[in-house]
Design a protein around this motif. Structure first.
Motif, PDB file in Angstrom:
ATOM      1  N   GLY A  44      13.352 -33.000  42.830  1.00 34.62           N
ATOM      2  CA  GLY A  44      12.182 -32.968  41.968  1.00 34.62           C
ATOM      3  C   GLY A  44      11.920 -34.299  41.291  1.00 34.62           C
ATOM      4  N   ALA A  48       8.533 -36.688  42.114  1.00 37.08           N
ATOM      5  CA  ALA A  48       7.626 -37.114  41.049  1.00 37.08           C
ATOM      6  C   ALA A  48       7.515 -38.629  40.981  1.00 37.08           C
ATOM      7  CB  ALA A  48       8.099 -36.558  39.709  1.00 37.08           C
ATOM      8  N   VAL A 280       3.282 -29.163  44.731  1.00 36.10           N
ATOM      9  CA  VAL A 280       4.649 -29.667  44.559  1.00 36.10           C
ATOM     10  C   VAL A 280       5.646 -28.763  45.260  1.00 36.10           C
ATOM     11  CG1 VAL A 280       6.450 -30.072  42.829  1.00 36.10           C
ATOM     12  CG2 VAL A 280       4.133 -30.935  42.453  1.00 36.10           C
ATOM     13  N   TYR A 300      10.756 -32.435  38.589  1.00 40.53           N
ATOM     14  CA  TYR A 300       9.434 -33.028  38.757  1.00 40.53           C
ATOM     15  C   TYR A 300       8.742 -33.191  37.411  1.00 40.53           C
ATOM     16  CZ  TYR A 300       4.864 -34.058  40.776  1.00 40.53           C
ATOM     17  OH  TYR A 300       3.685 -34.679  41.116  1.00 40.53           O
ATOM     18  N   THR A 333       4.066 -28.659  36.453  1.00 42.31           N
ATOM     19  CA  THR A 333       3.987 -27.757  37.600  1.00 42.31           C
ATOM     20  C   THR A 333       3.973 -26.296  37.182  1.00 42.31           C
ATOM     21  OG1 THR A 333       6.405 -27.722  37.832  1.00 42.31           O
ATOM     22  CG2 THR A 333       5.190 -29.389  39.090  1.00 42.31           C
TER      23      THR A 333
END
Length: 374
Positions: A44, A48, A280, A300, A333
């Protein structure tokens, strides 16, 4: 004094020189850390960073992760924080294990290094109010009370916990007991380090408990305990639960098969992902070659928040970055992210990430059922 680090500022650079803005990432990647959770957290974080750089980076400068494996060792994490501070990172991100995150948070705050904790939930992340530290994951007391409400709603008032010695497990036991007791519930503690799985089953059968919660390390002793309980006819009606989330892992499913289903756990996801979350999720699935756990989304969102803070307040001034926590407003997210200080919190906190109680579907062990939300 020679060798000392300025706690508030980094050496200034021209923001157009193209040099990377570095974020230190603390991740458990090897045993005894939960390496699968660490792998998802790192995926994650990395995705990102890729997305931030694809959108122009931080004022034209690329974002870069400097990753250190904590291996669930608090002292190793403290050493990593010291090293990353010397390397001039703009901020710290990550960590899954609560006891490790607690050590890292204390050290980061002492050094004036902003730390956004991704996944650790222990309420007392720091002993005193920490201006440098913020957290995405909900505090343990918040999530575990929701889990206790699920137990009560399912008719379970007499609970047994197989709990190993740990600040985290002791805190979880106390939260459950404090929440259940006023509602006529009881919690009895069983020691999985002193009892064999068979002896633990005997003690469980002799108790009034209708549910056994696993507050233990994974895979050992969690997996042997689950196998023993599932094979004990006296315990056929006993619910097995694992609030810390072990059943979400693919390793759990591979080791336990059908025995690992119908074991409720906590995860921090909404009922439905929005457009950003869905995009995502697809990218994380491709990166991981499996469905992402909620930990990957935490990774993320951590970088998304830090990138926003660094763009808005500059990448060279750690004090200004830390001062930005109450002003953050980022679409994550799993929903909009802002930070406040809920009563009793010593750190800046997203209050709150969405909380689910879920389990693996006995009919489709590769799928999950949402049993309760809070």
């Amino acid at each position: 004094m020679s060798g000392m680090i300025d706690q508030g500022r980094r050496p200034r650079r021209d923001e157009t020189d193209g040099s990377p803005v570095r974020i230190g990432a603390l991740v458990p990647l090897t045993r005894p850390g939960w390496a699968e959770a660490g792998r998802h957290l790192l995926a994650g974080l990395e995705l990102a960073v890729h997305d931030v750089n694809g959108a122009g980076g931080i004022a034209g400068r690329p974002l870069e992760l400097v990753v250190r494996d904590t291996a669930a060792d608090p002292r190793r994490a403290e050493a990593a924080v010291d090293e990353l501070a010397r390397l001039g990172v703009a901020a710290l991100a990550g960590e899954y294990h609560s006891v490790v995150a607690r050590a890292a948070a204390a050290r980061a705050d002492a050094l004036g290094l902003p730390f956004l904790c991704s996944s650790a939930v222990l309420d007392a992340l720091t002993d005193r109010p920490a201006q440098q530290v913020a957290r995405l994951a909900p505090a343990q007391s918040h999530g575990w009370r929701i889990y206790a409400d699920f137990l009560l709603g399912a008719g379970h008032r007499h609970i047994a916990v197989a709990a190993q010695p740990s600040v985290y497990w002791a805190s979880g036991t106390r939260i459950l007991r404090d929440h259940l007791a006023p509602r006529g519930g009881t919690v009895v503690a069983l020691d999985p380090d002193a009892l064999t799985p068979a002896a633990l089953c005997d003690a469980l059968a002799d108790s009034r408990a209708t549910a056994l919660l696993l507050l233990v390390a994974h895979p050992d002793p969690a997996v042997p305990i689950v196998r023993a309980v599932r094979r004990d006819r006296r315990l056929a009606e006993v619910l097995v639960g694992a609030p810390a989330g072990q059943p979400e892992s693919t390793e759990w499913a591979a080791l336990l098969g059908d025995d690992g289903t119908a074991i409720p756990f906590l995860r921090y996801l909404p009922e439905r992902l929005g457009p950003l979350g869905a995009r995502v999720a697809a990218a994380l699935r491709e990166r991981l070659s499996e469905a992402p756990s909620f930990v990957a989304f935490e990774g993320y969102d951590t970088v998304a928040v830090l990138a926003d803070a660094l763009r808005s307040h500059g990448a060279e001034d750690r004090a200004r970055t830390a001062a930005s926590w109450p002003h953050v407003a980022v679409e994550g997210t799993r929903g909009p992210i802002t930070f406040s200080r809920p009563p009793g919190s010593s750190v800046w906190q997203w209050a709150w990430a969405p909380v689910q109680v879920a389990d693996r579907d006995p009919q489709k062990p590769g799928s999950f059922r949402v049993l309760h939300t809070g």
